[in-house]
Design an enzyme around this catalytic site. Structure first.
Site, mmCIF file in Angstrom:
data_model
loop_
_atom_site.group_PDB
_atom_site.id
_atom_site.type_symbol
_atom_site.label_atom_id
_atom_site.label_comp_id
_atom_site.label_asym_id
_atom_site.label_seq_id
_atom_site.Cartn_x
_atom_site.Cartn_y
_atom_site.Cartn_z
ATOM 1 N N GLY A 236 67.292 -62.108 -9.515
ATOM 2 C CA GLY A 236 65.893 -61.726 -9.648
ATOM 3 C C GLY A 236 65.573 -60.741 -10.746
ATOM 4 C CD GLU A 272 73.159 -65.260 -4.634
ATOM 5 O OE1 GLU A 272 73.834 -65.804 -3.744
ATOM 6 O OE2 GLU A 272 71.912 -65.286 -4.656
ATOM 7 C CE1 TYR A 315 58.263 -71.706 -12.217
ATOM 8 C CE2 TYR A 315 59.480 -71.216 -14.222
ATOM 9 C CZ TYR A 315 59.440 -71.716 -12.929
ATOM 10 O OH TYR A 315 60.586 -72.215 -12.387
ATOM 11 C CB CYS A 341 50.901 -88.399 -23.139
ATOM 12 S SG CYS A 341 51.433 -89.185 -24.661
ATOM 13 C CD GLU A 342 51.617 -84.510 -17.997
ATOM 14 O OE1 GLU A 342 50.822 -83.698 -17.476
ATOM 15 O OE2 GLU A 342 52.213 -85.397 -17.379
#
Ligand SMILES: *Cc1c(COP(=O)(O)O)cnc(C)c1O
Length: 419
Positions: A236, A272, A315, A341-342
């Site tokens: 994190g 982690e 995000y 194509c977006e």
């Protein structure tokens, strides 16, 4: 980024020279930058009984994993596929933790057979399944309960994992039940706690709140006859995507917080980290295809797209975009877009940057984490190449996918199979 030396150079390599042999777009990772981050974390943890298990999902390229293995770093995996990568790259099974809400019985069986160190368990059903699978193999699986501490990590909703409404972990009440019923799970040794509250976290306080709960809970469990041997504090740690905007937590302060919070805990702390170790070590190199004057704005159309780097589309993430040419002139504003194509295929909106022309090279910074690992073949765009750079040397550690590789496994349904 630590290892950028002036425009266009990363880890001793001139990125502009690479494009003569490697077609754009491609990722380039600095081995020195990764070593630097690993070293900073190891130094901060100095003297603690701690193990670092790199979150493979951030960047699972084999060369990245091999680098981690060489530095004594283990792996945090979330699928059998990630286990395959980690083992293939030389990370010992005994240094692998298996996380995730959806481990199948088959994946658990593969992980047990390979000898992974421990499982982070997220539901009662998963605990039952692990018991069954471990009994079949006549082994005892080491496991930790993932606690959902219900803290707000202050991060983007799609990467927050430690709030009560998220799918991750269980309440401490539920975990307490599992420990008190441990006789019912003779093939699972529940001796650990796990917490991971989200990603790209930029303040210490949510970490501290979560860790304090877990530390107190570990002490309670020990007092009631359930000793805890390991506490996995998740990942994190955030990084600086945008100067003057993102101020990451200092890793020494993070380590000091762990040291203080777990001062009375006599076991192993597992970390982690994913993004922290690799994000700032990677760049995505792309070329300007053309400039399109729209009705109200100018579009810089580049040859990388959302299938290569999804973070902005997914995000609304900000990535620094640096042209690699030195042609003076003032800044202009561009919407930097890819060919997919977006409308979401947009790397930056109204970004102020030096004027560009077709053929120019651009560097998209801080793309080493959740870049290539999240890429897809959308719009039938082959997966991009990935390069490892190391003090003036470079290696192609994933060649660009060919069209044949892209369609391998598909068929024309010329033969129908019937029962
Ligand atoms: C994704 C993930 C990580 C790594 O998160 P970063 O923000 O990249 O450090 C660690 N642990 C678990 C369980 C994860 O799901």
């Amino acid at each position: 980024m630590v290892i950028m030396e002036g425009k266009g150079r990363l880890d001793g390599v001139d990125l502009r020279e690479l494009v003569s042999t490697v077609p754009t777009p491609f990722y380039a990772y600095s081995a020195s930058a990764i070593r630097h981050r690993v070293g900073a974390l190891q130094t901060a943890l100095g003297g603690m009984n701690a193990r670092i298990c790199y979150a493979v999902k951030a960047n699972g390229n084999l060369a990245v994993l091999r680098l981690m293995a060489g530095l004594g770093i283990g792996a945090d995996i979330v699928s059998a596929g990630e286990m395959h990568r980690a083992l293939h790259a030389g990370i010992p099974a005994g240094n692998i933790v298996f996380s995730g809400v959806g481990k199948t019985a088959d994946e658990m069986a593969q992980a047990l057979a390979a000898g992974v160190w421990r499982f982070n368990i997220e539901s009662r059903d998963e605990l039952h399944t692990l018991q069954t699978v471990a009994a079949e193999q006549d082994v005892v699986a080491l496991a930790a309960v993932r606690i959902n501490p219900d803290v707000d990590a202050g991060t983007h909703a799609k990467i927050s994992t430690g709030k009560a409404e998220n799918k991750f972990g269980v309440t401490m009440d539920e975990a307490r039940d599992w420990f008190s019923q441990s006789d019912a799970f003779p093939n699972v040794r529940l001796d650990g706690l796990h917490v991971h509250i989200g990603s790209q976290i930029l303040t210490l306080q949510p970490f501290r709140l979560a860790m304090q709960q877990v530390a107190a809970f570990a002490a309670q469990l020990a007092a009631s006859g359930h000793p805890i041997n390991s506490i996995d504090v998740g990942g994190g740690l955030g990084v600086r995507y945008r100067h003057g905007h993102d101020v990451p937590v200092c890793v020494n302060e993070y380590a000091a917080m762990l040291r203080a919070t777990f001062a009375d805990f006599d076991g192993t702390i597992v970390l982690e980290p994913g993004r922290y170790l690799v994000a700032e070590a990677g760049v995505l190199i792309t070329r300007v295809v053309r400039i399109k004057a729209g009705a109200s704005r100018e579009f810089l159309v580049v040859d990388a797209a959302m299938n290569d780097l999804q973070r902005p589309a997914l995000y609304d993430a900000w990535h620094e975009i640096i042209p690699l040419h030195d042609r003076g002139g003032g800044d202009v504003r561009y919407d930097v877009v890819g060919p997919v194509c977006e409308t979401g295929d947009t790397f930056a909106v109204q970004r102020s940057m030096p004027r560009c022309q077709a053929g120019d090279l651009l560097l998209i910074a801080n793309a080493g984490a959740y870049g290539a690992s999240m890429s897809s073949n959308y719009n039938s765009r082959p997966l991009t190449a990935e390069l490892m750079l190391d003090r003036g040397r470079h290696a192609v550690v994933r060649r660009r996918q060919s069209f044949e590789e892209m369609v391998a496994g598909e068929s024309l349904a010329a033969e129908w199979l019937t029962a």
